[in-house]
Design a protein around this motif. Structure first.
Motif, PDB file in Angstrom:
ATOM      1  N   LEU A 114     -30.363 -47.652 -32.255  1.00 18.43           N
ATOM      2  CA  LEU A 114     -29.150 -47.250 -32.962  1.00 18.43           C
ATOM      3  C   LEU A 114     -28.024 -48.253 -32.730  1.00 18.43           C
ATOM      4  CD1 LEU A 114     -29.024 -43.380 -32.451  1.00 18.43           C
ATOM      5  CD2 LEU A 114     -29.534 -44.638 -34.541  1.00 18.43           C
ATOM      6  N   ARG A 115     -27.980 -48.810 -31.535  1.00 21.43           N
ATOM      7  CA  ARG A 115     -26.953 -49.803 -31.219  1.00 21.43           C
ATOM      8  C   ARG A 115     -27.136 -51.044 -32.101  1.00 21.43           C
ATOM      9  NH1 ARG A 115     -24.959 -53.816 -28.055  1.00 21.43           N
ATOM     10  NH2 ARG A 115     -22.982 -53.356 -27.056  1.00 21.43           N
ATOM     11  N   LEU A 120     -28.120 -52.516 -45.044  1.00 20.48           N
ATOM     12  CA  LEU A 120     -28.241 -52.191 -43.616  1.00 20.48           C
ATOM     13  C   LEU A 120     -29.620 -51.636 -43.291  1.00 20.48           C
ATOM     14  CD1 LEU A 120     -24.790 -50.462 -43.040  1.00 20.48           C
ATOM     15  CD2 LEU A 120     -25.528 -52.636 -42.051  1.00 20.48           C
ATOM     16  N   LEU A 121     -30.064 -50.684 -44.104  1.00 20.78           N
ATOM     17  CA  LEU A 121     -31.370 -50.062 -43.845  1.00 20.78           C
ATOM     18  C   LEU A 121     -32.516 -51.053 -44.032  1.00 20.78           C
ATOM     19  CD1 LEU A 121     -30.779 -46.540 -45.407  1.00 20.78           C
ATOM     20  CD2 LEU A 121     -30.831 -47.178 -42.979  1.00 20.78           C
ATOM     21  N   ARG A 122     -32.360 -51.968 -44.966  1.00 23.95           N
ATOM     22  CA  ARG A 122     -33.375 -53.004 -45.164  1.00 23.95           C
ATOM     23  C   ARG A 122     -33.467 -53.899 -43.916  1.00 23.95           C
ATOM     24  NH1 ARG A 122     -31.804 -54.379 -50.121  1.00 23.95           N
ATOM     25  NH2 ARG A 122     -30.344 -55.913 -49.331  1.00 23.95           N
ATOM     26  N   ASN A 123     -32.298 -54.201 -43.314  1.00 26.21           N
ATOM     27  CA  ASN A 123     -32.275 -55.064 -42.129  1.00 26.21           C
ATOM     28  C   ASN A 123     -32.872 -54.405 -40.888  1.00 26.21           C
ATOM     29  OD1 ASN A 123     -31.110 -57.190 -43.509  1.00 26.21           O
ATOM     30  ND2 ASN A 123     -29.029 -56.611 -42.977  1.00 26.21           N
ATOM     31  N   VAL A 124     -32.844 -53.077 -40.816  1.00 28.88           N
ATOM     32  CA  VAL A 124     -33.365 -52.395 -39.628  1.00 28.88           C
ATOM     33  C   VAL A 124     -34.666 -51.650 -39.903  1.00 28.88           C
ATOM     34  CG1 VAL A 124     -31.118 -52.176 -38.513  1.00 28.88           C
ATOM     35  CG2 VAL A 124     -31.919 -50.355 -40.030  1.00 28.88           C
ATOM     36  N   GLY A 184     -37.610 -52.711 -39.882  1.00 26.02           N
ATOM     37  CA  GLY A 184     -38.625 -53.089 -38.894  1.00 26.02           C
ATOM     38  C   GLY A 184     -38.508 -52.299 -37.601  1.00 26.02           C
ATOM     39  N   LEU A 185     -37.345 -51.730 -37.341  1.00 29.08           N
ATOM     40  CA  LEU A 185     -37.147 -50.911 -36.143  1.00 29.08           C
ATOM     41  C   LEU A 185     -37.519 -49.455 -36.404  1.00 29.08           C
ATOM     42  CD1 LEU A 185     -33.657 -52.269 -35.008  1.00 29.08           C
ATOM     43  CD2 LEU A 185     -35.887 -52.828 -34.042  1.00 29.08           C
ATOM     44  N   ILE A 216     -32.225 -43.494 -43.104  1.00 26.61           N
ATOM     45  CA  ILE A 216     -30.911 -42.927 -43.384  1.00 26.61           C
ATOM     46  C   ILE A 216     -30.500 -41.947 -42.284  1.00 26.61           C
ATOM     47  CG2 ILE A 216     -31.775 -41.053 -44.833  1.00 26.61           C
ATOM     48  CD1 ILE A 216     -28.589 -42.984 -45.557  1.00 26.61           C
ATOM     49  N   ALA A 217     -31.473 -41.339 -41.625  1.00 27.95           N
ATOM     50  CA  ALA A 217     -31.180 -40.406 -40.530  1.00 27.95           C
ATOM     51  C   ALA A 217     -30.423 -41.103 -39.401  1.00 27.95           C
ATOM     52  CB  ALA A 217     -32.471 -39.787 -40.006  1.00 27.95           C
ATOM     53  N   ALA A 218     -30.688 -42.382 -39.190  1.00 19.13           N
ATOM     54  CA  ALA A 218     -29.988 -43.135 -38.152  1.00 19.13           C
ATOM     55  C   ALA A 218     -28.512 -43.286 -38.511  1.00 19.13           C
ATOM     56  CB  ALA A 218     -30.631 -44.502 -37.962  1.00 19.13           C
ATOM     57  N   LEU A 219     -28.217 -43.566 -39.789  1.00 21.03           N
ATOM     58  CA  LEU A 219     -26.826 -43.649 -40.234  1.00 21.03           C
ATOM     59  C   LEU A 219     -26.145 -42.291 -40.077  1.00 21.03           C
ATOM     60  CD1 LEU A 219     -26.999 -45.894 -43.425  1.00 21.03           C
ATOM     61  CD2 LEU A 219     -25.783 -46.387 -41.310  1.00 21.03           C
ATOM     62  N   ASP A 220     -26.876 -41.234 -40.424  1.00 18.08           N
ATOM     63  CA  ASP A 220     -26.322 -39.888 -40.282  1.00 18.08           C
ATOM     64  C   ASP A 220     -26.002 -39.581 -38.821  1.00 18.08           C
ATOM     65  OD1 ASP A 220     -26.512 -39.463 -43.001  1.00 18.08           O
ATOM     66  OD2 ASP A 220     -28.433 -38.416 -42.867  1.00 18.08           O
TER      67      ASP A 220
END
Length: 172
Positions: free
Chosen positions: A27-28, A43-47, A49-50, A54-58
């Motif tokens: 998340l960091r 942003l989601l495209r860049n992460v 691979g991790l 969208i739940a992470a943004l939420d």
């Protein structure tokens, strides 16, 4: 297609600088990428691979680390929306809720309308600690909006700001 742009809050910047809130490393990584310019999709495209979605943004939103800065129906056209008619404000609006509404208004609109030239004004908003201090930023804000986006945008935002400040502009 809805395109949302997020920005870090003071709490989010504090987490990046000090790791005070001990955010999970994945998340960091997402929080570091959030800069008020990249779209949600980028942003989601860049992460991806991790394994972040969208739940992470939420989760960052719920934790108060980020805030929705701008949301457009399309990125190609981002007109200044006509203000929606507001119901009459309750007579006893608390100072705290008025301060919060003004603070959010300035934060949302400075970056999207003035851009980088609004950085100094943004710092003044961050330092403000009362409704009166935010009220004093009205004219510098509207002057900057007028220079950046023109009279129509300035008039539209002035009307919204005056409602928040509970002021009525003088008729010329």
């Amino acid at each position: 297609m809805n395109t949302s742009i997020y920005d870090k809050t003071a709490k989010g910047r504090d987490e990046i600088a000090t790791r005070k809130y001990q955010l999970a490393p994945r998340l960091r990584s997402l929080l570091v990428l959030i800069d008020g310019r990249r779209t949600e999709e980028e942003l989601l495209r860049n992460v991806a691979g991790l394994g972040l979605t969208i739940a992470a943004l939420d989760e960052l939103l719920e934790g108060g680390l980020i805030v929705l800065s701008t949301s457009y129906a399309t990125m190609a056209v981002a007109p200044v929306a006509e203000p929606a008619p507001l119901a009459p404000a309750p007579v006893a609006v608390s100072q705290a809720s008025q301060f919060q509404a003004l603070y959010e208004f300035y934060n949302k609109t400075i970056k999207s309308t003035i851009g980088l030239r609004g950085f100094t004004l943004q710092l003044k908003v961050e330092k403000a600690s009362s409704v009166e201090e935010l009220r004093e930023l009205r004219m510098p804000y509207l002057d900057a909006v007028q220079r950046a986006k023109g009279n129509f945008a300035a008039a539209s935002l002035a009307e919204q700001l005056d409602r928040l400040l509970d002021e009525r502009p003088a008729q010329a």
